[in-house]
Every structure is written in structure tokens, then in C-alpha cells.
Scaffold this active site. Structure first.
Site, PDB file in Angstrom:
ATOM      1  N   LYS A  31      61.167   5.677 136.176  1.00  0.00           N
ATOM      2  CA  LYS A  31      60.628   4.644 137.015  1.00  0.00           C
ATOM      3  C   LYS A  31      59.234   4.813 136.673  1.00  0.00           C
ATOM      4  CE  LYS A  31      61.573   6.881 140.793  1.00  0.00           C
ATOM      5  NZ  LYS A  31      62.423   8.124 140.487  1.00  0.00           N
ATOM      6  N   THR A  32      58.191   5.740 136.656  1.00  0.00           N
ATOM      7  CA  THR A  32      56.975   5.648 136.457  1.00  0.00           C
ATOM      8  C   THR A  32      56.764   5.106 134.945  1.00  0.00           C
ATOM      9  OG1 THR A  32      56.541   7.374 137.981  1.00  0.00           O
ATOM     10  CG2 THR A  32      54.922   6.946 136.346  1.00  0.00           C
ATOM     11  N   ASP A 217      54.055   2.257 142.647  1.00  0.00           N
ATOM     12  CA  ASP A 217      54.753   3.456 142.174  1.00  0.00           C
ATOM     13  C   ASP A 217      55.360   3.997 143.521  1.00  0.00           C
ATOM     14  OD1 ASP A 217      56.256   5.199 141.045  1.00  0.00           O
ATOM     15  OD2 ASP A 217      54.669   5.916 139.683  1.00  0.00           O
ATOM     16  N   GLU A 218      56.023   4.964 143.693  1.00  0.00           N
ATOM     17  CA  GLU A 218      56.390   5.815 144.753  1.00  0.00           C
ATOM     18  C   GLU A 218      56.280   4.803 146.281  1.00  0.00           C
ATOM     19  OE1 GLU A 218      56.962   8.889 144.453  1.00  0.00           O
ATOM     20  OE2 GLU A 218      56.030   9.638 142.485  1.00  0.00           O
ATOM     21  N   GLN A 248      63.012  10.878 147.877  1.00  0.00           N
ATOM     22  CA  GLN A 248      61.913  11.258 147.790  1.00  0.00           C
ATOM     23  C   GLN A 248      60.840  11.040 148.870  1.00  0.00           C
ATOM     24  OE1 GLN A 248      60.554  12.483 143.606  1.00  0.00           O
ATOM     25  NE2 GLN A 248      62.075  11.062 143.031  1.00  0.00           N
ATOM     26  N   ARG A 598      61.363  18.750 139.751  1.00  0.00           N
ATOM     27  CA  ARG A 598      60.079  18.641 138.715  1.00  0.00           C
ATOM     28  C   ARG A 598      60.275  19.644 137.459  1.00  0.00           C
ATOM     29  NH1 ARG A 598      58.670  14.511 139.852  1.00  0.00           N
ATOM     30  NH2 ARG A 598      60.587  14.618 141.127  1.00  0.00           N
TER      31      ARG A 598
END
Ligand code: ATP
Ligand code: MG
Length: 723
Positions: A31-32, A217-218, A248, A598
């Protein structure tokens, strides 16, 4: 621009530049990366001027990284693009136009300690007890109001019940004090920007016209105020691209509202939705574990996510008998893995900052380099706060909160009586102490003291002049010299004073870094102070080599080859607070999902059978999150799976049948222990039971072991055998 490595969906997301776009996808699906490439694509292929692009990231570090990556991807000058966090963006907007709201453009930004001292002052004025009314709880109520964009008047009129009424009144006082001080707290940055936009449509129009392409983002972790802000900015062109993962969402306690991402398609009916289903970060084993855990949340939409890496190695599980041993085992494993990985490729994650101590101790003893992220301890040291207060007063003379801190430091013979008189006068004038000092002659303050006040003003005024042409490092030196602060410490020969001087020296590494990035300019001091105020959880992560230690919250968006997760115990994680609240529990499980995802190649999970935390020793059961990971993904030699009953019939997490709730493994149910029993423990060896307390699952045994000494263990869960 080379987009050849992108998959089909990623490409589509990059090339869908017009209209609203939602990229909703699991961890590590790019995504990022897509967001970065999309920005580069706009600049490079679509010839959009960088001036017209806004990208909002969750941390300063992410902003910096994104800018660097975009710069690498394209040749054009992208300097006019805004890539920043919500807060940094709002500081910039307010810096230009906050005077429309009556605040001074030199406004200060309060840190949490400053906020608490304001609330304490209010409680004192209202004759209320800080024990009964915890300033931190009051501040979290205030923060909630602000995140919901509720102003004090509205809070007061809608308050129901005594506490609500009181806290909304305190909110009003608080806001008035901040206004008088031209000071903003974190939540104000967002709330006041929105207020500014409402009040001055021209200002809003300027930014709406400017930011033709908005990215966030996020997005799953935006709160209501941030959501409003994005809506306002994107209203004109509706070219808004948000990315996120509802699994998340981990900031509900700060007002994040998962509905913002879930309702995107309602907000923008013409929106295009793209799913990314390939995970490029983690091995299949790691991803299977994460998927199996999150699958226990009922309030979610299931989604596909497959690893494009191989199976990789299995997950290690370590069980230690104490938090100290846990720390030592982490370090041992780091040492082992350092043959294959560099220290910088490893990170240790924990639920609460307080847990870091035991791990840190072990690192210190091993001399393995490590770096701790978050922990704002350094900045809350007295000398650093003092220096910062001087800088803030120089920047914003109306900042009484800082001014009161330094008015008599070093000692200048300005006592509380004088300060009280100045405060009262300032309140009457509806102004600041700084202004009140100018009338000091008429306030019944002794002439000698008036002289001292005047010379302090003189020093501060001079420093303000100097701030316009000195570097930050030079300015700090001048402040310490001109105010007598340096002399105060250097004439004091104690060790403590010496260490304070060292910390002030250390502070200069921060100013030097700032100086390297910023040529001397008029508003350097303002920019420096806001940078400092916006230091976020991830910002302690510099580029030096070393194992990273941080909270799971701070790890969001990051990736490491090797991840350790410590403290996997009921009561620690999930934390005790949430155990009986399903929604909160699901939020903790999302945090576990974030932590697990992560890891790229290697996961090491650990727990301790007894743990000393916040000064108390406790024995906790294994975290349900650990037991939600299918056994076949775990290294068979790990202590955990040895002691697990053989129930591996579930198959992989994808093919698993009906949802299985947590299974906490219960090793000794049925065994009755009595005082005097001889026992043997897997790790501690032989011992004798000296006390039995509690009942059922909670039965605790005090056992004196021959070599390991006295321990308190849970009868049903400790690996114990009666002899
Ligand atoms: P998170 O949900 O954790 O924020 P994300 O969806 O933002 O994750 P990224 O951080 O963008 O994921 O990407 C994860 C990793 O996968 C990064 O190392 C990224 O470079 C890599 N990656 C993403 N897409 C591709 C691709 N098409 N080819 C190769 N590597 C990729
Ligand atoms: Mg990301």
C-alpha cells in the site's frame, strides 16, 4: 519511471489518478509503496506540478522516507509537494493564518507535561484535589472533545451528570488559558485548522485549489477531526486516494474511528476500490500465523492475502521463568542470528514501554548495540525542559506556561509573591505575564525585584533579536550563557549538575542536525520548536546500527527481517484492562496482527512465567494470542510446543473450520498440590511447596527450589510434576 515490478492491481492503483480511490489491503501488500509510486507517477507521467500534491503519512519518519523515495524515483523537483503528518501540515497552515482566530502566529505547542501543569493550575484555582480528579484523565476527556470537534460551549450545554459538567467547565478554562498564552495542544492543531477553514472560506479555498491530489496513508487510524479535515481539503477536486487496512486499526484510544475507512464508498459513491492480495513482505509461515490470529476477530471482513515468498523458517517460541531471563534469551538469540542478519535488521516489540527495561538491561550487559524508539524521557528531563521553555518564551512571549518555569531559574530573587501579583495582573489585562511585567512598578513589587524583572526582559528581547541570525546551535549556547543557566550548573560541582550539562551538550546533536537541514532564517526558531513538539513515536529511529526496541504501536508501517515479540502473557498482552471487553480485545488482537506482520523472515515469540512489572511480581498465563497460532507453524523444539498437548488437527489457518476461541493450555489441571509436596519443575529443577493460595485456575504455589530459590507459580500452568 519503471513500474515493471508492480503487480496488476498495484499498477491499476498507481494509474487511477482521477477521482476517489480506496486501496484496502492487508499488511505488506505494498500500500505504502503504491502511494509513493502514485505520487511519482503524477509528477513524472502526468506532469502534475508538485505544488498541487498533498500526501499525509502517519509519522514524520514515514513522511521523510516517502519524500526520499519520490526524489529517487523521478528527476523533477518535487520540493513544493506537501508530504507530512496531519499535525505538521496543520502547523504549516496555522502558521500562515492563525491570526484570523485571534492567536499569535508565534504560537507555542504544548507538550503533555505542559498540558498537565495547566490542568493542575485550574484544579488549584477551583479548589479541587488532583488525587480525586486525575489531570491525565481530564486531559483525555478534553482530547476526546477535540477529536470530536466539540467546543467548550457545546460540551457544557450537552453535559449530563456532575463529572461531565465539571470536566466540560475545566475544558473551557483550559481553552481560555491556552488562548491567552497563544498556545496550542496537539488536538488543537487539527481542530483549529478546521475552525479556520470554516471561518475563512478564502483560506480553505486556497488549499482546496492548491491540493488537487490528496493522499492519506494508514487511513484506518484517522479520527473524526482528521477525517473532516481530509473531506474539506478534497471537496473541490475529489481526487482523493486513501489506503489502509481495517485489521490494523490500533488507535481507538486516541479517537481513531475504523468507520472512516469502512464508509469511504458511501462518502464517495463514485469511488474505485482496489484490493491488493499479494504480500511481498513476509514468509508464508509468518503470514499464516498472522491470518490465523486475526481470524478470531468477529467484527471484520475476511480477506485474502497470500505470501509470494516461500514457507521460510518456523516460528520460535520461548518460555522463560522471569522477565530477566526473557531479556537474556532475546539477547542470546540476537547473538545467534547476527551471523545471518545485521543488528539493524532486528527489532524487539513490546506492549508497554515499561516492559523495555528488562530487555534493555540484557542488551546493556551484552554490549550489543541497540536503540530505543519512543520513550520521550530525554525531553522531559528538567534541564532540557528549562532550555526548551527559554526557547519557547523567546519565540512566543505570551507563553506563560513556559515563562513561569524559567522566571526564577537560575535564581534571580523573583519569588512566588511577585509571580502571583504578575499573574493576577495579567489575568486582569487578559494578557500575559510578559506584558504584566511592564507594569511591575505599579503592582507593589519591590523596586529591586522590578529591576531584576526588567533585566530578564532585556535578556529575552536580545535573544529574540539574535534568534533571527544565529543557527539553532549558536542560539542555544547564547541562551545558556546569557540567562546564567550554564554558570548555574558549572559552578555546582555535584555529579548531578555535571550530568545536566552533558545532557544539554547532547541536546546540541539535535540542533546541529536541524542546522544541517535548515539554512539560517527568520522563522528557524519557530520551525525548530514545532519539529520538537511533533517528535513522534518512531522518531527516535535514527540510521545508526543496532537492534531496534519499540512498542507494537510504534512499529506500524515498518518492517524488519527479524521480529521478537516479548511478554505474550494474559494480563500483559492482551492487557488486563481489556480482558472483559470484546471490542477492546479485538483491538488488542489487531495490535498482535500488526506486530506479527512486521516480520519478513523470522519471528521469535516469548513469554515469562513470572514477571516483575510496575514493582509487582505476577505469574500470568500464556497469552491467548499465542495459542491462536496453529501449532504446525511453530518450531517443534521450542519449549512451548513441547509442553503443548498434541492437538494439531486444525490444518492450515485458511482451511480451518469453525472459529476456535482461544485455547489456553492447562498443564496440571487435576493435580492437587499441598504444602510440603516435593515437586520438579522443567526449568527450576527440584523444590518443595511452601504455600498454596487461591483456587482453581488461580491457585498459586510458593515453591522453594533447591538451586533457583523461592518462586511463585500458577499451579495449573507451570510445568510442574509432583514427586
Ligand atoms: P503495512 O500494512 O504494514 O503498512 P503496506 O501494505 O504498506 O504494509 P509496503 O510497506 O508498501 O506494504 O510493502 C511491503 C514490502 O513489500 C516492502 O518491502 C515493499 O518494498 C515490498 N513490495 C511491495 N510491492 C512489491 C512489488 N510489486 N514487488 C516487490 N516488492 C514489493
Ligand atoms: Mg504501509
Amino acid at each position: 519511471m519503471d513500474l515493471s515490478t508492480m503487480n496488476k492491481e498495484q499498477l491499476e492503483a498507481i494509474k487511477t489518478t482521477e477521482g476517489p480511490l480506496l486501496i484496502m489491503a492487508g499488511a505488506g501488500s505494498g500500500k505504502t509503496r503504491v502511494l509513493t509510486h502514485r505520487v511519482a507517477y503524477l509528477l513524472d507521467e502526468k506532469q502534475v506540478p508538485s505544488y498541487n500534491i498533498l500526501a499525509i503519512t502517519f509519522t514524520n519518519k514515514a513522511a521523510k522516507e516517502m519524500r526520499e523515495r519520490v526524489d529517487k524515483l523521478i528527476e523533477e523537483d518535487a520540493s513544493k509537494m506537501w508530504i507530512s503528518t496531519f499535525h505538521a501540515m496543520c502547523v504549516r497552515i496555522l502558521r500562515r493564518d492563525i491570526s484570523y482566530l485571534g492567536y499569535d502566529t508565534s504560537f507555542s505547542i504544548l507538550d503533555p507535561l505542559d498540558q498537565q501543569s495547566v490542568v493542575r493550575d485550574i484544579l488549584k484555582t477551583r479548589n479541587l484535589d488532583t488525587k480525586q480528579h486525575n489531570p491525565r484523565s481530564i486531559l483525555s476527556v478534553i482530547s476526546n472533545y477535540k477529536n470530536q470537534l466539540i467546543k467548550p460551549e457545546q460540551a457544557i450545554s450537552e453535559a449530563g451528570g456532575f463529572q461531565d459538567e465539571l470536566y466540560s467547565e475545566i475544558y473551557k478554562d483550559y481553552q481560555e488559558i491556552l488562548y491567552r498564552n497563544s498556545s496550542l495542544d496537539f488536538d488543537d492543531l487539527i481542530m483549529l485548522t478546521i475552525e479556520l477553514f470554516h471561518k475563512e472560506p478564502n483560506v480553505l479555498n486556497y488549499y482546496q485549489t492548491r491540493f488537487q491530489y490528496v493522499h492519506v496513508d494508514e487511513y484506518q487510524d484517522t479520527n473524526h477531526a482528521q477525517y473532516q479535515l481530509v473531506q474539506m481539503l478534497a471537496a473541490k477536486y475529489r481526487n482523493i486516494c486513501v489506503v489502509g487496512d481495517s485489521d490494523q486499526s490500533i488507535y481507538k484510544f486516541r479517537g481513531a474511528d475504523i468507520q472512516n475507512i469502512l464508509n469511504f464508498e458511501e462518502d464517495y459513491p463514485e469511488a474505485k476500490v482496489i484490493k491488493l492480495e499479494e504480500n511481498y513482505r513476509s514468509t508464508k509461515t509468518i503470514l499464516d500465523a498472522a491470518n490465523a490470529v486475526i481470524d478470531n476477530n468477529t467484527e471484520r471482513k475476511p480477506k485474502n492475502l497470500r505470501s509470494n515468498k516461500g514457507d521460510g523458517v518456523k516460528i520460535d517460541v520461548n518460555v522463560s521463568f522471569s522477565e530477566r531471563e526473557e531479556g537474556q534469551r532475546v539477547v542470546q538469540k540476537v547473538q545467534e542470528l547476527s551471523e545471518k542478519y545485521s543488528y539493524g535488521e532486528m527489532a524487539v516489540l513490546y506492549r508497554a514501554n515499561a516492559q523495555s527495561r528488562a530487555v534493555e538491561d540484557a542488551f546493556v550487559k551484552s554490549s550489543i548495540p541497540y536503540k530505543m524508539v519512543g520513550g520521550t524521557k530525554f525531553y522531559s528531563r528538567m534541564e532540557i525542559k528549562d532550555l526548551m521553555s527559554y526557547l519557547k518564551v523567546i519565540q512566543n512571549p505570551f507563553d506563560d506556561i513556559s515563562f513561569q518555569r524559567i522566571i526564577n531559574v537560575p535564581k534571580r530573587g523573583i519569588g512566588t509573591k511577585t509571580i502571583d501579583k504578575l499573574r493576577a495582573h495579567a489575568e486582569q489585562l487578559n494578557s500575559s505575564i510578559y506584558d504584566a511585567i511592564r507594569d511591575a512598578d505599579f503592582l507593589g513589587i519591590p523596586a529591586k525585584t522590578v529591576g531584576k524583572l526588567m533585566s530578564l526582559l532585556q535578556v529575552l528581547d536580545n535573544l529574540k533579536e539574535k534568534s533571527k541570525y544565529l543557527t539553532m546551535t549558536e542560539l542555544v549556547d547564547e541562551v545558556l550563557a546569557d540567562t546564567g543557566y550554564h554558570d548555574m550548573l558549572s559552578s555546582d560541582k555535584t555529579l548531578e549538575a555535571r550530568s545536566r550539562l552533558e545532557n544539554l551538550e547532547e541536546f546540541k546533536t539535535v540542533t546541529k542536525e536541524f542546522d544541517n537541514d535548515n539554512p539560517v532564517a527568520d522563522d528557524n526558531l519557530f520551525n525548530f520548536l514545532s519539529d520538537m513538539a511533533l517528535v513522534s513515536d518512531q522518531d527516535g529511529m535514527d540510521d545508526t546500527a543496532g537492534v531496534t526496541m519499540m512498542t507494537m504501536h510504534a512499529s506500524k508501517g515498518l518492517e524488519f527481517k527479524v521480529i521478537f515479540i516479548v511478554g505474550l502473557e494474559e494480563g500483559i498482552f492482551p492487557s488486563r484492562r481489556v480482558q472483559f471487553d470484546d471490542q477492546e480485545l479485538e483491538e488488542e488482537r489487531r495490535l498482535m496482527y500488526v506486530a506479527l506482520t512486521r516480520a519478513m523472515e523470522h519471528l521469535i515469540l516469548s513469554r515469562a512465567e513470572s514477571r516483575m512489572l510496575y514493582g509487582k511480581t505476577e505469574s500470568n498465563m500464556m497469552s491467548r494470542f499465542l495459542s491462536e497460532i496453529p501449532e504446525e507453524l511453530l518450531e517443534s523444539s521450542s519449549v512451548f510446543s513441547n509442553s503443548m498437548p498434541g492437538s494439531s488437527s486444525e490444518g492450515s489457518s485458511f482451511s480451518r473450520g469453525p472459529k476456535k476461541r482461544s485455547r489456553i493450555i492447562n498443564t496440571n489441571t487435576g493435580t492437587n498440590f499441598n504444602v510440603g509436596d516435593k515437586v520438579s519443575h522443567k526449568a527450576f529443577g527440584e523444590g518443595i511447596v511452601s504455600q498454596v493460595k487461591g483456587e482453581g485456575d488461580n491457585t498459586e504455589l510458593d515453591i522453594v527450589f533447591k538451586t533457583a530459590g523461592p518462586k511463585r507459580l500458577l499451579a495449573n500452568y507451570a510445568p510442574l510434576e509432583k514427586k
